[in-house]
Design an enzyme around this catalytic site. Structure first.
Site, PDB file in Angstrom:
ATOM      1  N   LYS A 275       1.073  -1.251   0.027  1.00  0.00           N
ATOM      2  CA  LYS A 275       0.081  -0.180  -0.237  1.00  0.00           C
ATOM      3  C   LYS A 275       0.895   1.152   0.006  1.00  0.00           C
ATOM      4  O   LYS A 275       2.032   1.324   0.620  1.00  0.00           O
ATOM      5  CB  LYS A 275      -0.851  -0.015   1.270  1.00  0.00           C
ATOM      6  CG  LYS A 275      -2.130   0.756   1.120  1.00  0.00           C
ATOM      7  CD  LYS A 275      -3.178   0.127   2.040  1.00  0.00           C
ATOM      8  CE  LYS A 275      -4.125   1.413   2.036  1.00  0.00           C
ATOM      9  NZ  LYS A 275      -5.416   0.865   3.105  1.00  0.00           N
ATOM     10  N   GLU A 361     -19.471  -5.409  10.051  1.00  0.00           N
ATOM     11  CA  GLU A 361     -20.428  -4.450  11.171  1.00  0.00           C
ATOM     12  C   GLU A 361     -21.585  -5.492  11.641  1.00  0.00           C
ATOM     13  O   GLU A 361     -22.081  -4.993  12.884  1.00  0.00           O
ATOM     14  CB  GLU A 361     -21.129  -3.618  10.142  1.00  0.00           C
ATOM     15  CG  GLU A 361     -20.239  -2.363   9.423  1.00  0.00           C
ATOM     16  CD  GLU A 361     -19.448  -2.786   8.430  1.00  0.00           C
ATOM     17  OE1 GLU A 361     -19.424  -3.807   7.627  1.00  0.00           O
ATOM     18  OE2 GLU A 361     -18.363  -1.945   7.771  1.00  0.00           O
ATOM     19  N   ARG A 389     -25.491  -2.200   6.963  1.00  0.00           N
ATOM     20  CA  ARG A 389     -25.226  -3.465   6.832  1.00  0.00           C
ATOM     21  C   ARG A 389     -25.636  -4.271   8.232  1.00  0.00           C
ATOM     22  O   ARG A 389     -25.748  -5.524   8.045  1.00  0.00           O
ATOM     23  CB  ARG A 389     -23.818  -3.781   6.898  1.00  0.00           C
ATOM     24  CG  ARG A 389     -23.102  -3.451   5.588  1.00  0.00           C
ATOM     25  CD  ARG A 389     -22.765  -4.672   4.786  1.00  0.00           C
ATOM     26  NE  ARG A 389     -22.429  -4.404   3.389  1.00  0.00           N
ATOM     27  CZ  ARG A 389     -21.273  -4.514   3.027  1.00  0.00           C
ATOM     28  NH1 ARG A 389     -20.306  -5.136   3.562  1.00  0.00           N
ATOM     29  NH2 ARG A 389     -21.142  -4.539   1.452  1.00  0.00           N
TER      30      ARG A 389
HETATM   31  C1  LIG Z   1     -18.868  -2.302   4.527  1.00  0.00           C
HETATM   32  C2  LIG Z   1     -17.777  -1.194   4.469  1.00  0.00           C
HETATM   33  N1  LIG Z   1     -17.191  -0.903   5.758  1.00  0.00           N
HETATM   34  C3  LIG Z   1     -16.006  -0.168   5.789  1.00  0.00           C
HETATM   35  C4  LIG Z   1     -15.539   0.525   4.719  1.00  0.00           C
HETATM   36  C5  LIG Z   1     -14.437   1.319   4.824  1.00  0.00           C
HETATM   37  N2  LIG Z   1     -13.442   0.825   4.244  1.00  0.00           N
HETATM   38  C6  LIG Z   1     -13.198   1.388   2.888  1.00  0.00           C
HETATM   39  S1  LIG Z   1     -11.596   0.600   2.370  1.00  0.00           S
HETATM   40  C7  LIG Z   1     -11.377  -0.003   3.572  1.00  0.00           C
HETATM   41  C8  LIG Z   1     -10.287  -0.944   3.911  1.00  0.00           C
HETATM   42  C9  LIG Z   1     -10.053  -2.051   2.876  1.00  0.00           C
HETATM   43  O1  LIG Z   1      -9.056  -2.755   2.886  1.00  0.00           O
HETATM   44  P1  LIG Z   1      -8.445  -3.608   1.810  1.00  0.00           P
HETATM   45  O2  LIG Z   1      -9.605  -4.333   1.219  1.00  0.00           O
HETATM   46  O3  LIG Z   1      -7.280  -4.369   2.152  1.00  0.00           O
HETATM   47  O4  LIG Z   1      -7.879  -2.384   0.740  1.00  0.00           O
HETATM   48  P2  LIG Z   1      -6.986  -1.693   0.692  1.00  0.00           P
HETATM   49  O5  LIG Z   1      -7.222  -0.253   1.465  1.00  0.00           O
HETATM   50  O6  LIG Z   1      -5.748  -2.455   1.530  1.00  0.00           O
HETATM   51  O7  LIG Z   1      -6.385  -1.456  -0.697  1.00  0.00           O
HETATM   52  C10 LIG Z   1     -12.236   0.151   4.672  1.00  0.00           C
HETATM   53  C11 LIG Z   1     -12.403  -0.504   6.121  1.00  0.00           C
HETATM   54  C12 LIG Z   1     -16.129   0.148   3.564  1.00  0.00           C
HETATM   55  N3  LIG Z   1     -16.007   0.869   2.352  1.00  0.00           N
HETATM   56  N4  LIG Z   1     -17.243  -0.630   3.459  1.00  0.00           N
END
Ligand SMILES: Cc1ncc(C[n+]2csc(CCOP(=O)(O)OP(=O)(O)O)c2C)c(N)n1
Ligand SMILES: CC(=O)[C@@H](O)[C@H](O)COP(=O)(O)O
Ligand SMILES: [Mg+2]
Length: 630
Positions: A275, A361, A389
């Site tokens: 990242k 969630e 959710r």
């Molecule tokens: C249902 C939901 N909960 C929380 C989020 C907030 N959120 C957006 S990106 C993320 C992290 C995602 O991590 P990953 O899939 O590993 O992608 P990366 O950011 O590492 O590229 C979160 C918690 C979301 N978009 N949707």
């Protein structure tokens, strides 16, 4: 080179050897565009090579790329005809921050919330079967998104079918903050040590000799067999598991994807990326650069805002620490939003009472219910949009059992740049109809702190909902005092024509409008229970009640007022102001509010145009005030 790539077809005309240079240009472009305009940053830097490889190896848009969350899809937007619009991303009338079907045929599925990609791609794969077509469906999902139950529901289903589905697991060992959970440890083990490096070497050797198609298929099978780790979780679930491979080696990625195309059935390719790749400050602190406002690329510094009054999120974070210090029963829960929800200080000061459950969630809410059953006092810090959710868990696991769980509902109402997927426009509607719930909407930061305290004292499920960003600018009081439940407070006495009933954070707008209209202004504070006494009094003393909220009008706080007036047989004109029955596109929050007629000007105009001829409206001696953003 990037200038000549308008669509993936242009990309596919390049020699494979040209791809690393293209990736370097793409990364430069990203650095420039996001540092200038803001947006999601670290994740996009990590998907440059993957995006190039996917569009190179697959015949997009016939083959379907389904991005999970979509916050890592900027390179995809740049390569699919939107390069020159990137400086408009997340701004009014500009590109959306996430893939959006109406924006491009390459955006196969609208996203914003996480962990939907495998289900959606599986749906597309099954549709191909039904229609007798043979395109590929590829879900690209991060390790963070893989912590959600939905991802496993989809794997469970897909693994039992013979669908033409590829899942690319983009593992950077980070959610927004460091990823959590047993699966994280499992993936780390898969990535660790000799297993990873020896497979990379064998993979490169086999693939570099692939010349003729028949030889390629044979070598592919042999190589892929070598890459399969028998007994992985994914294998057990019916997927062929390949990897892990280096997600920044674009040529290797293309080889592997080309080869994966030859294989049938559900396949999962595990890639390792970093990242923030290519920008040192983001590599070192990917969390700080997850989403950024414009910043100086040379220094890495984000331009500082003028005022330093706390945001609602910070008010919540401070309250949580203060409350936890007073009461040992308090436990704090976040579904993967430690920073966004203001829990960093709490997690550091009370690590034993802090639970980041991952992007889960539903689990977060039922976990809180379990904790509450045993006498603890859980506070679930959650964005309004993500609470959607966990609605059944809130109702079935918390509210029916009347458990004292506090929901600190952040990002309520319009949220600005993230747009409709992240707007918290519905929580008042879906919370107030749940028996046992007490629902509060603070009009300023101090009220937010006092409401959280009030919620914590009550022996039932409670919600305090507050918006993104700053409020009126007042500092919350240090002391905490429980508020009388269901009691409103009068802010301004006006002439007896109009009373504005405010629910929540639009206090500045309501004040300015009340001045202009010479209206009474009441801060209702509680959406449930309503202050019926004041409603009766106002209905009997005013000609028009104007309800005001940053929630959908349908089913919202204004609807609660209508229901009561009807039930009590009180005849008075009512105007419900709130969010209309449409999705509000991304823009700055102030622009969104103005578009909905919820700035001071809009409120005054709506009242005048709706009731100007019918009731007596206070005479204004000054021009209609313009709304001034905090
Ligand atoms: C249902 C939901 N909960 C929380 C989020 C907030 N959120 C957006 S990106 C993320 C992290 C995602 O991590 P990953 O899939 O590993 O992608 P990366 O950011 O590492 O590229 C979160 C918690 C979301 N978009 N949707
Ligand atoms: C993609 C996603 O869901 C998060 O990154 C979200 O954009 C964060 O929003 P805030 O900036 O309001 O915390
Ligand atoms: Mg990740």
């Amino acid at each position: 080179m990037l200038e000549r790539i308008n669509f993936p077809a242009d990309l596919r005309r390049l020699e494979l050897e040209a791809l690393p240079a293209l990736c370097a240009e793409l990364r430069e472009f990203l650095l420039d565009s996001v540092s200038n305009g803001g947006g999601h940053f670290s994740s996009n830097l990590g998907t440059v090579e993957l995006t190039v490889a996917l569009h190179y190896a697959f015949d997009t848009p016939q083959d379907k790329l389904v991005w999970d969350v979509g916050h890592q899809a900027y390179p995809h937007k740049i390569l699919t005809g939107r390069r020159d619009l990137m400086d408009s991303i997340r701004q009014k009338d500009g590109l959306a921050g996430f893939p959006k079907r109406s924006e491009s045929e390459y955006d196969t599925f609208g996203v914003g919330h996480s962990s939907t990609s495998i289900s959606a791609a599986l749906g597309m794969a099954l549709a191909a079967q039904q229609k007798g077509e043979d395109y590929h469906s590829i879900a690209i999902i991060g390790d963070g998104a893989m912590t959600a139950g939905m991802a496993y529901e989809a794997l469970n289903h897909a693994g039992d079918l013979d669908a033409n589905l590829i899942v690319v697991l983009n593992d950077n060992e980070m959610s927004i903050s460091p990823n959590v959970g047993a699966l994280r440890k499992y993936l780390t083990r898969l990535l660790s040590g000799r297993m990873y490096s020896s497979m990379r070497e064998s993979g490169k050797k086999a693939l570099s000799h692939s010349k003729s198609l028949s030889k390629l298929v044979k070598l592919t099978e042999e190589h892929m067999k070598g890459m399969v780790l028998p007994g992985t979780l994914f294998e057990e679930m019916g997927f062929k598991y390949y990897g892990p491979i280096d997600g920044h080696d674009v040529e290797e990625l293309v080889h592997v994807l080309e080869n994966l195309k030859q294989i049938k059935g559900p396949r999962l390719l595990h890639i390792l990326t970093q990242k923030g790749k290519g920008y040192e400050p983001a590599e070192e602190d990917p969390c700080a650069y997850h989403g950024v406002t414009p910043f100086n690329l040379k220094t890495g510094l984000v331009s500082s805002s003028k005022k330093s009054t706390p945001t609602y999120t910070q008010v919540f974070g401070q309250w949580l620490c203060d409350m936890a210090a007073q009461d040992k029963r308090l436990v704090g829960i976040t579904p993967a939003m430690r920073e966004g929800s203001g829990l960093v200080a709490f997690s550091e000061q009370f690590p034993q009472r802090y639970f980041d459950v991952g992007i889960a969630e539903q689990h977060a809410v039922t976990l809180a219910a379990g904790l509450a059953c045993e006498g603890l006092k859980p506070v679930v810090a959650i964005y309004s949009t993500f609470l959607q959710r966990a609605y059944d868990q809130l109702l079935h696991d918390v509210a029916i059992q009347n458990l004292p769980v506090v929901f600190a509902v952040d990002r309520a109402g319009l949220v600005g740049a993230d747009g409709p997927t992240h707007s918290g426009n519905y929580d008042l509607s879906f919370l107030r109809c749940v028996p046992n719930m007490v629902v509060m909407a603070p009009a300023d930061e101090n009220e937010c702190r006092q409401m959280l305290y009030t919620a914590f004292q009550l022996d039932c499920p409670t919600a305090v909902r507050y918006p993104r960003g700053k409020g009126t600018g007042i500092e919350p009081h240090t002391e905490m005092q429980a508020m009388p439940v269901g009691k409103a407070v009068k802010v301004r006495n006006g002439g007896n024509s109009i009373a504005i009933l405010l629910f929540g954070s639009l206090l500045a707008e309501a004040r300015a409008a009340a001045e202009e209209l010479d209206a009474t202004l009441v801060n209702m504070r509680f959406v449930k229970p309503l202050d019926k006494t004041i409603l009766r009094e106002l209905a009997q003393s005013h000609e028009l009640l104007v309800t005001l909220e940053d929630n959908a009008v349908m089913g919202g706080a204004g609807s609660a007022v209508n229901e009561y007036l009807h039930e009590a047989g009180l005849a008075v004109e009512v105007m419900n102001l709130g969010l209309p029955d449409v999705y509000i596109e991304h823009a700055q929050r102030e622009e969104q509010l103005a578009a909905c007629g919820l700035d001071a000007l809009g409120i005054v105009e709506k009242v005048r145009s709706g009731y100007g001829g019918r009731i007596h409206i206070g005479l204004s001696l000054c021009p209609v005030p313009q709304y001034v953003a905090n």
